[in-house]
Design a protein around this motif. Structure first.
Motif, mmCIF file in Angstrom:
data_model
loop_
_atom_site.group_PDB
_atom_site.id
_atom_site.type_symbol
_atom_site.label_atom_id
_atom_site.label_comp_id
_atom_site.label_asym_id
_atom_site.label_seq_id
_atom_site.Cartn_x
_atom_site.Cartn_y
_atom_site.Cartn_z
ATOM 1 N N ILE A 29 0.861 -1.180 0.000
ATOM 2 C CA ILE A 29 0.000 0.000 0.000
ATOM 3 C C ILE A 29 0.897 1.229 0.000
ATOM 4 O O ILE A 29 1.624 1.473 0.968
ATOM 5 N N LEU A 61 0.842 4.957 0.206
ATOM 6 C CA LEU A 61 -0.056 6.043 0.591
ATOM 7 C C LEU A 61 0.504 7.387 0.139
ATOM 8 O O LEU A 61 1.684 7.690 0.369
ATOM 9 N N LEU A 113 -1.262 -1.006 -4.260
ATOM 10 C CA LEU A 113 -2.365 -0.054 -4.160
ATOM 11 C C LEU A 113 -1.794 1.333 -3.906
ATOM 12 O O LEU A 113 -1.127 1.556 -2.902
ATOM 13 N N ALA A 154 -2.825 4.449 -2.631
ATOM 14 C CA ALA A 154 -3.954 4.957 -1.854
ATOM 15 C C ALA A 154 -3.867 6.476 -1.777
ATOM 16 O O ALA A 154 -3.004 7.025 -1.090
ATOM 17 N N ASN A 164 -4.806 9.582 -0.332
ATOM 18 C CA ASN A 164 -5.383 10.011 0.943
ATOM 19 C C ASN A 164 -5.780 11.490 0.910
ATOM 20 O O ASN A 164 -5.397 12.228 0.015
ATOM 21 N N VAL A 201 -12.373 4.698 4.124
ATOM 22 C CA VAL A 201 -11.299 3.828 3.621
ATOM 23 C C VAL A 201 -11.865 2.513 3.089
ATOM 24 O O VAL A 201 -11.179 1.500 3.046
ATOM 25 N N TRP A 239 -10.005 0.848 0.232
ATOM 26 C CA TRP A 239 -8.729 0.261 0.651
ATOM 27 C C TRP A 239 -8.959 -1.051 1.378
ATOM 28 O O TRP A 239 -8.227 -2.003 1.179
ATOM 29 N N TRP A 248 -9.645 -3.710 -1.216
ATOM 30 C CA TRP A 248 -8.435 -4.133 -1.912
ATOM 31 C C TRP A 248 -7.660 -5.140 -1.053
ATOM 32 O O TRP A 248 -7.179 -6.156 -1.562
#
Length: 300
Positions: free
Chosen positions: A143, A145, A198, A200, A202, A289, A292, A295
């Motif tokens: 992940i 971010l 991923l 992500a 934010n 989220v 997420w 995922w």
């Protein structure tokens, strides 16, 4: 009967006496408990699927860990060392391995548990994240971010990209290049397992945040610039795109030969699918989220 007499002691223990029944019951109950708590508990964490949480400083990684672990957002500080927490999928998400199970199957709870490893985002501490990629321990996905409110650029091509976009793209470029080397550098006929990523995005709750499609476009454009800039530096040093370095090993370039526009879809050739999904850890209307979580559930 004397307790020093081994035959008499064994006969008494095996006889239908109250003491023999009590001792036998204690043994029958104690051994399974010891096996469960001593053996199973001590080794369970090492076998749980793991997800690696990485990204630049200020993207909200530690806040995300707090939210996923405690269910609420809390004030955090900049991480200096990796942090591993054990989490479970919420009831609204389902792990991929649970698709064939009944909803009431207690085994679902086992398959929903996983480890999340939060790594420092400061440039001097990113070796923690890179080491985890090189030597993965049951790693199921990464992940990455990013702060979607800090990815704007002054030109459509990204030539005047601000520092936030540039730093994020450079870090993501290095992570993807490492994953590409992991796949292309394998010496056996068996390719390494897929390593999904991923991105992500934010802080979607902020007015200046870019939606997921624009985050994807901005990062792909800036990674192209990063790749071009590094290639130019090597060309200036006399190393060409098709030349070999370090004793004959061919230089690795991210994507299709390191030329043209970079696109996340190029990573699928090395079994590294990349998707971008938006969300927010904090906000006046609460955290969001869900994408997420989904995922993570799809890769458990």
């Amino acid at each position: 009967m004397s307790w020093s007499d081994s035959q008499g002691w064994l006969s008494s223990l095996m006889g239908p006496s109250l003491s023999a029944i009590i001792i036998t019951a204690l043994i029958a109950l104690t051994i399974p408990l010891l096996l469960h708590f001593v053996i199973y508990r001590s080794s369970s964490n090492t076998h749980l699927p793991t997800f690696l949480l990485i990204g630049p400083s200020g993207s909200g990684k530690t806040s995300l860990v707090t939210l996923l672990e405690q269910g609420n957002h809390a004030a955090t500080h900049t991480s200096q060392t990796p942090l591993t927490v054990e989490l479970s999928l919420p009831v609204t998400s389902t792990g991929s391995s649970s698709g064939y199970r009944s909803a009431a199957d207690p085994a679902n709870q086992v398959h929903k548990r996983f480890l999340l490893v939060d790594t420092p985002g400061h440039g001097k501490l990113r070796h923690h994240a890179l080491d985890s990629i090189v030597k993965p321990q049951n790693l199921r996905g990464i992940i990455f971010l990013v702060d979607a409110a800090n990815l704007s650029s002054s030109t459509p091509t990204g030539a005047g990209a601000d520092e936030g976009l540039r730093e994020t793209a450079e870090y993501l470029h290095d992570v993807l290049l490492l994953l590409q080397k992991r796949a292309t550098g394998v010496k056996s006929s068996k390719a390494p397992a897929a390593m999904p990523v991923l991105v992500a995005a934010n802080k979607l709750d902020l007015f200046t945040a870019l939606p997921a499609p624009l985050v994807k476009t901005a990062l792909e454009a800036e990674i192209t610039n990063v790749r071009t800039s590094r290639a130019r530096g090597l060309l200036d040093s006399g190393i060409g795109m098709g030349d070999t370095v370090d004793g004959g090993e061919e230089k690795d370039w991210l994507g299709d030969g390191g030329e043209g526009k970079f696109d996340f879809s190029q990573m699928e050739e090395v079994n590294v699918p990349v998707i971008v999904a938006s969300g927010n850890v904090a906000g006046s209307e609460g955290a969001d989220v869900a994408q997420w979580w989904d995922w993570i559930g799809n890769h458990l």
